[in-house]
Design an enzyme around this catalytic site. Structure first.
Site, PDB file in Angstrom:
ATOM      1  N   LYS A 221       5.409  -5.779   3.009  1.00  0.00           N
ATOM      2  CA  LYS A 221       6.421  -4.738   2.879  1.00  0.00           C
ATOM      3  C   LYS A 221       7.775  -5.171   3.449  1.00  0.00           C
ATOM      4  O   LYS A 221       7.894  -6.182   4.145  1.00  0.00           O
ATOM      5  CB  LYS A 221       5.936  -3.441   3.532  1.00  0.00           C
ATOM      6  CG  LYS A 221       4.902  -2.714   2.674  1.00  0.00           C
ATOM      7  CD  LYS A 221       4.606  -1.318   3.171  1.00  0.00           C
ATOM      8  CE  LYS A 221       3.725  -0.567   2.167  1.00  0.00           C
ATOM      9  NZ  LYS A 221       3.354   0.776   2.647  1.00  0.00           N
ATOM     10  N   ARG A 255      -5.057  -2.261   4.041  1.00  0.00           N
ATOM     11  CA  ARG A 255      -4.815  -2.206   2.586  1.00  0.00           C
ATOM     12  C   ARG A 255      -3.884  -3.363   2.236  1.00  0.00           C
ATOM     13  O   ARG A 255      -2.736  -3.395   2.672  1.00  0.00           O
ATOM     14  CB  ARG A 255      -4.194  -0.868   2.193  1.00  0.00           C
ATOM     15  CG  ARG A 255      -3.948  -0.702   0.695  1.00  0.00           C
ATOM     16  CD  ARG A 255      -3.322   0.663   0.395  1.00  0.00           C
ATOM     17  NE  ARG A 255      -3.089   0.835  -1.041  1.00  0.00           N
ATOM     18  CZ  ARG A 255      -1.990   0.449  -1.671  1.00  0.00           C
ATOM     19  NH1 ARG A 255      -0.997  -0.132  -1.003  1.00  0.00           N
ATOM     20  NH2 ARG A 255      -1.858   0.649  -2.982  1.00  0.00           N
TER      21      ARG A 255
END
Length: 273
Positions: A221, A255
């Protein structure tokens, strides 16, 4: 700490990995990477072989500013793939990454095992009652606004306190609707700027007050690649560093885009502990 996935009890006292399977053309890292059944099955098999417990399938991009797509488009992208995965890998545990209760219901009826809702019911008022009726594990994430507006929604008086209050309310609503297995996701990158993401990671252990499994979604991210001034494609090393910190602070599920490396991280942390 266990969750029930189609009659199988998954023990989350030992951290597990959830592999990401994006069916969207515009996700920030792997958008459009899996365009046909052969590529989708190959990537799924790779993640399962590398040790993923769950495969999280999404057909609606939730990156900041992503275009909104209608129900029919999401259904067309995801439902045939769920059916394909269950035919090919009958024992697979599929998580459905959607905020739409109709999509969730159709996919669960096709054989999926759990629901991963970025809005915790805020974008579809029927979602929580639907999850309760389906009797499947429910991942509720913290987000303000929508993927289209969340970048302007990162104002907090006290980030951690507001997350605690949010989850207390959502957990109570879920319990009232008969959801037995709840997983909380603090929502890294969703209505949070880079500094807030690091504040959240540093204080992730405080989320254990809810006595529920914590899912951590930080793989590649912007808190990593923007901090390091690199591309998402170069952010695996940074992802592993932050996964280590997340595990130290109580994450039960990682995740991830890169299953092998996440499994290695968990194994090394287990040896350390």
């Amino acid at each position: 700490m266990t969750i029930n996935c189609k009659g199988s009890l998954i023990d989350l006292s030992a951290p597990k990995v959830m592999g990401i399977l994006n069916l969207t053309p515009d996700s920030f890292y792997d958008g459009g990477a899996y365009k046909d059944e052969t590529q989708i099955l190959a990537q799924t098999e790779k993640m399962l072989n590398e040790g993923a417990t769950f495969i999280d399938v999404g057909a609606y991009s939730s990156r900041p500013g992503a275009a909104h797509i209608p129900y029919k488009e999401e259904q067309k992208r995801i439902l045939p793939i769920i059916e394909l995965l269950l035919r090919t890998f009958p024992e697979i545990i599929v998580s459905i990454d959607t905020f739409r209760s109709r999509i969730a219901k159709e996919c669960i009826e096709a054989g999926a095992s759990m629901i991963n809702d970025i809005s915790a019911g805020n974008m579809d008022q029927d979602m929580i009652s639907c999850a309760g009726k389906l009797k499947v594990p429910y991942i509720m994430m913290h987000m303000k606004g929508t993927p289209q507006t969340m970048k302007s929604e990162d104002q907090y008086n006290d980030l951690i306190h507001e997350l605690h209050s949010y989850f207390a309310d959502k957990i109570a609503e879920a319990r009232k609707n008969g959801i037995n297995d709840i997983i909380i996701d603090p929502g890294f990158g969703f209505a949070k700027n880079i500094d807030q993401n690091f504040e959240l990671l540093k204080n992730l252990a405080l989320m254990q007050i809810h006595d529920l499994p914590i899912l951590c979604g930080i793989s590649r991210k912007s808190m990593i690649y923007k901090t390091l001034n690199i591309l998402p494609q170069e952010a695996l090393n940074g992802t592993t560093v932050l996964h280590t910190i997340a595990l130290q602070n109580g994450a039960s599920i990682l995740r991830v885009h890169d299953v092998k490396e996440a499994i290695q991280c968990i194994k090394l942390m287990d040896s350390l502990n």
